[in-house]
Design a protein around this motif. Structure first.
Motif, PDB file in Angstrom:
ATOM      1  N   TYR A   1       3.899 104.069  18.508  1.00  0.00           N
ATOM      2  CA  TYR A   1       4.906 104.589  17.923  1.00  0.00           C
ATOM      3  C   TYR A   1       5.600 103.485  16.977  1.00  0.00           C
ATOM      4  CZ  TYR A   1       4.444 109.026  20.044  1.00  0.00           C
ATOM      5  OH  TYR A   1       4.274 110.386  20.702  1.00  0.00           O
ATOM      6  N   ALA A   2       6.027 103.629  15.715  1.00  0.00           N
ATOM      7  CA  ALA A   2       6.983 102.410  15.196  1.00  0.00           C
ATOM      8  C   ALA A   2       8.461 102.991  15.460  1.00  0.00           C
ATOM      9  CB  ALA A   2       6.826 102.875  13.755  1.00  0.00           C
TER      10      ALA A   2
ATOM     11  N   ALA B   1      13.648  98.374  11.241  1.00  0.00           N
ATOM     12  CA  ALA B   1      12.513  99.036  11.762  1.00  0.00           C
ATOM     13  C   ALA B   1      11.383  98.005  12.178  1.00  0.00           C
ATOM     14  CB  ALA B   1      11.705 100.005  10.985  1.00  0.00           C
TER      15      ALA B   1
ATOM     16  N   SER C   1       6.966  98.061  13.323  1.00  0.00           N
ATOM     17  CA  SER C   1       5.696  98.690  13.465  1.00  0.00           C
ATOM     18  C   SER C   1       5.086  98.388  14.969  1.00  0.00           C
ATOM     19  CB  SER C   1       4.569  97.790  12.575  1.00  0.00           C
ATOM     20  OG  SER C   1       4.444  96.480  13.213  1.00  0.00           O
TER      21      SER C   1
ATOM     22  N   ARG D   1       8.527 107.175  15.868  1.00  0.00           N
ATOM     23  CA  ARG D   1       7.821 107.815  14.931  1.00  0.00           C
ATOM     24  C   ARG D   1       6.364 107.432  15.157  1.00  0.00           C
ATOM     25  NH1 ARG D   1       7.723 110.438   9.733  1.00  0.00           N
ATOM     26  NH2 ARG D   1       5.739 110.064   8.810  1.00  0.00           N
TER      27      ARG D   1
ATOM     28  N   VAL E   1       2.748 106.655  14.516  1.00  0.00           N
ATOM     29  CA  VAL E   1       1.886 106.219  13.295  1.00  0.00           C
ATOM     30  C   VAL E   1       0.525 105.984  13.412  1.00  0.00           C
ATOM     31  CG1 VAL E   1       3.882 104.854  12.399  1.00  0.00           C
ATOM     32  CG2 VAL E   1       2.640 104.029  14.078  1.00  0.00           C
TER      33      VAL E   1
ATOM     34  N   ILE F   1       1.853  99.743  10.393  1.00  0.00           N
ATOM     35  CA  ILE F   1       2.870 100.553   9.490  1.00  0.00           C
ATOM     36  C   ILE F   1       4.200 100.518  10.148  1.00  0.00           C
ATOM     37  CG2 ILE F   1       3.509 102.792   8.775  1.00  0.00           C
ATOM     38  CD1 ILE F   1       0.503 103.764   8.477  1.00  0.00           C
TER      39      ILE F   1
ATOM     40  N   PRO G   1       7.842 102.144   9.024  1.00  0.00           N
ATOM     41  CA  PRO G   1       8.382 103.192   8.146  1.00  0.00           C
ATOM     42  C   PRO G   1       9.386 102.416   7.094  1.00  0.00           C
ATOM     43  CG  PRO G   1       8.252 103.978  10.280  1.00  0.00           C
ATOM     44  CD  PRO G   1       8.002 102.293  10.295  1.00  0.00           C
TER      45      PRO G   1
ATOM     46  N   VAL H   1      12.196 107.367   5.707  1.00  0.00           N
ATOM     47  CA  VAL H   1      11.203 108.040   6.351  1.00  0.00           C
ATOM     48  C   VAL H   1      11.749 108.695   7.570  1.00  0.00           C
ATOM     49  CG1 VAL H   1       8.969 108.096   7.892  1.00  0.00           C
ATOM     50  CG2 VAL H   1       9.148 106.655   5.498  1.00  0.00           C
TER      51      VAL H   1
ATOM     52  N   TYR I   1      12.172 110.322  11.401  1.00  0.00           N
ATOM     53  CA  TYR I   1      11.787 109.906  12.743  1.00  0.00           C
ATOM     54  C   TYR I   1      11.760 111.283  13.434  1.00  0.00           C
ATOM     55  CZ  TYR I   1      11.930 105.005  11.944  1.00  0.00           C
ATOM     56  OH  TYR I   1      11.674 103.978  11.203  1.00  0.00           O
TER      57      TYR I   1
END
Length: 127
Positions: free
Chosen positions: A32-33, A50, A52, A99, A101, A106, A108, A112, A114
């Motif tokens: 998850y990010a 945020a 990655s 979120r 990924v 990545i 976000p 974006v 979540y």
């Protein structure tokens, strides 16, 4: 399902520091990010930072660049937000969000959506 619990908030004087933690229940949290957001009284929730899945890519809102650092320890299922040089305008409830990924690198962007959110921790900066 991922449960997130924030901690580390409190009252601090301007110029001081706090480190927030976001602990996740998910076993494979590294998939998850994670983002940090904040909401001040009477204002909309805003993006802060945020990170990655890998921890190698970071994204910061302009007003916190150079003052806040986001980091994660996937072995502990925890993401941190180190906040230095705090200002009264940083006063808010801080939330972490996760979120899933597809790629480890990545991160976000601020708009974006979540999937999972914590309940928040209060940060108050006095002048």
């Amino acid at each position: 399902q991922v449960q997130l619990v924030e901690s580390g908030g409190g009252l601090v004087q301007a110029g001081g520091s706090l480190r927030l933690s976001c602990a996740a229940s998910k076993r494979h949290f590294e998939n998850y990010a994670v983002g940090w957001f904040r909401q001040a009284p009477g204002k909309e929730r805003e993006f802060v930072a945020a990170i990655s899945w890998s921890g190698g890519n970071l994204y910061y809102e302009d007003s916190v660049k150079g003052r806040f650092t986001i980091d994660r320890d996937n072995a502990k299922n925890t993401v941190y937000l180190l906040m230095n040089s705090l200002r009264p305008e940083d006063t808010a409830v801080y939330y972490c969000a996760a979120r899933p990924v597809a790629s480890r690198d990545i991160v976000p962007g601020p708009r974006v959506p979540y999937n999972y959110w914590g309940k928040g921790t209060q940060v108050t900066v006095s002048s």
